[in-house]
Design a protein around this motif. Sequence first.
Motif, PDB file in Angstrom:
ATOM      1  N   UNK A 198     -12.738   4.909  -5.318  1.00  0.00           N
ATOM      2  CA  UNK A 198     -14.036   4.841  -4.347  1.00  0.00           C
ATOM      3  C   UNK A 198     -13.928   4.208  -3.136  1.00  0.00           C
ATOM      4  N   UNK A 199     -12.613   3.387  -3.012  1.00  0.00           N
ATOM      5  CA  UNK A 199     -12.485   2.686  -1.661  1.00  0.00           C
ATOM      6  C   UNK A 199     -11.000   3.006  -1.188  1.00  0.00           C
ATOM      7  N   UNK A 200     -10.759   4.326  -0.841  1.00  0.00           N
ATOM      8  CA  UNK A 200      -9.333   4.849  -0.710  1.00  0.00           C
ATOM      9  C   UNK A 200      -8.948   3.851   0.742  1.00  0.00           C
ATOM     10  N   UNK A 201      -9.602   3.499   1.683  1.00  0.00           N
ATOM     11  CA  UNK A 201      -9.133   2.717   3.023  1.00  0.00           C
ATOM     12  C   UNK A 201      -8.523   1.201   2.426  1.00  0.00           C
ATOM     13  N   UNK A 202      -9.318   0.744   1.722  1.00  0.00           N
ATOM     14  CA  UNK A 202      -8.795  -0.482   1.037  1.00  0.00           C
ATOM     15  C   UNK A 202      -7.577  -0.444   0.068  1.00  0.00           C
ATOM     16  N   UNK A 203      -7.468   0.808  -0.731  1.00  0.00           N
ATOM     17  CA  UNK A 203      -6.249   1.111  -1.155  1.00  0.00           C
ATOM     18  C   UNK A 203      -5.132   1.346  -0.119  1.00  0.00           C
ATOM     19  N   UNK A 204      -5.430   2.178   0.747  1.00  0.00           N
ATOM     20  CA  UNK A 204      -4.392   2.291   1.558  1.00  0.00           C
ATOM     21  C   UNK A 204      -3.987   0.850   2.548  1.00  0.00           C
ATOM     22  N   UNK A 205      -4.802   0.044   2.712  1.00  0.00           N
ATOM     23  CA  UNK A 205      -4.140  -1.206   3.266  1.00  0.00           C
ATOM     24  C   UNK A 205      -3.491  -1.848   2.407  1.00  0.00           C
ATOM     25  N   UNK A 206      -3.798  -2.003   0.864  1.00  0.00           N
ATOM     26  CA  UNK A 206      -2.798  -2.670   0.170  1.00  0.00           C
ATOM     27  C   UNK A 206      -1.547  -2.270  -0.152  1.00  0.00           C
ATOM     28  N   UNK A 207      -1.422  -0.804  -0.215  1.00  0.00           N
ATOM     29  CA  UNK A 207      -0.120  -0.100  -0.216  1.00  0.00           C
ATOM     30  C   UNK A 207       0.603  -0.570   1.293  1.00  0.00           C
ATOM     31  N   UNK A 208       0.208  -0.708   2.474  1.00  0.00           N
ATOM     32  CA  UNK A 208       0.641  -1.078   3.533  1.00  0.00           C
ATOM     33  C   UNK A 208       1.128  -2.557   3.374  1.00  0.00           C
ATOM     34  N   UNK A 209       0.306  -3.350   3.067  1.00  0.00           N
ATOM     35  CA  UNK A 209       0.363  -4.529   2.641  1.00  0.00           C
ATOM     36  C   UNK A 209       1.695  -5.186   1.818  1.00  0.00           C
ATOM     37  N   UNK A 210       1.646  -4.135   0.759  1.00  0.00           N
ATOM     38  CA  UNK A 210       2.758  -4.288  -0.197  1.00  0.00           C
ATOM     39  C   UNK A 210       4.214  -4.089   0.474  1.00  0.00           C
ATOM     40  N   UNK A 211       4.408  -3.102   1.493  1.00  0.00           N
ATOM     41  CA  UNK A 211       5.418  -3.009   2.511  1.00  0.00           C
ATOM     42  C   UNK A 211       5.734  -4.099   3.112  1.00  0.00           C
ATOM     43  N   UNK A 212       4.697  -4.525   3.809  1.00  0.00           N
ATOM     44  CA  UNK A 212       4.938  -6.053   4.915  1.00  0.00           C
ATOM     45  C   UNK A 212       5.422  -7.178   3.749  1.00  0.00           C
ATOM     46  N   UNK A 213       4.949  -7.355   2.573  1.00  0.00           N
ATOM     47  CA  UNK A 213       5.256  -8.161   1.847  1.00  0.00           C
ATOM     48  C   UNK A 213       6.363  -8.346   0.953  1.00  0.00           C
ATOM     49  N   UNK A 214       7.202  -7.177   1.214  1.00  0.00           N
ATOM     50  CA  UNK A 214       8.563  -7.111   0.473  1.00  0.00           C
ATOM     51  C   UNK A 214       9.362  -8.076   0.675  1.00  0.00           C
ATOM     52  N   UNK A 215       9.276  -8.685   2.020  1.00  0.00           N
ATOM     53  CA  UNK A 215      10.300  -9.578   2.429  1.00  0.00           C
ATOM     54  C   UNK A 215       9.881 -10.877   1.990  1.00  0.00           C
ATOM     55  N   UNK A 216       8.505 -11.132   1.702  1.00  0.00           N
ATOM     56  CA  UNK A 216       8.330 -12.626   1.303  1.00  0.00           C
ATOM     57  C   UNK A 216       8.828 -12.846  -0.059  1.00  0.00           C
TER      58      UNK A 216
END
Length: 167
Positions: free
Chosen positions: A149-167
């Motif tokens: 029901x919140x696809x934009x939040x889901x997309x942001x979390x997927x993007x965030x996952x990519x950013x955080x792979x280095x952390x």
Amino acid sequence: FDKLQADRVEQTAITLLAQVAEHWNIGSGAARQFLTWAARLHEIGLGIAHNHYHRHGEYIVGHADLPGFSRPEQQVLATLVRAHRRKFPSAKFVTLPHSWPETAERLAILLRLAVALHRSRSPLPLPTLELDVVKKELVLRFPIGWLIKHPLTQADLVTERTYLETA
């Protein structure tokens, strides 16, 4: 800055911290206080420009006269503000005072998640979330169907996952 948005981000960040504090050994009052301050200040750079506002915020927090803060404490807070969006600045954390690099990295991750979860700036409350540490990963659980029901939040979390792979 938007105080109501900062309050929402702060509440979510503190809720997430409570769920991982014991496992990450960051339940100290200092860690919680710095996460609170960073959540309150994370959008301060918007007063300068929308583009790269996280960098502007880092500069403001790092260079302003903040009574009650030592220079190393300001550096920690400025780094948290810088790290709340976009590329994760791993190199910034290694320059922090002795006891802070790992703790600050973890606090930044929680702040980033809280910011992403409040991307819509909606005053509606989030559902009950569960955050678990599994080895070196975080698992964030939502009620069934909420992300659909919140696809934009889901997309942001997927993007965030990519950013955080280095952390």
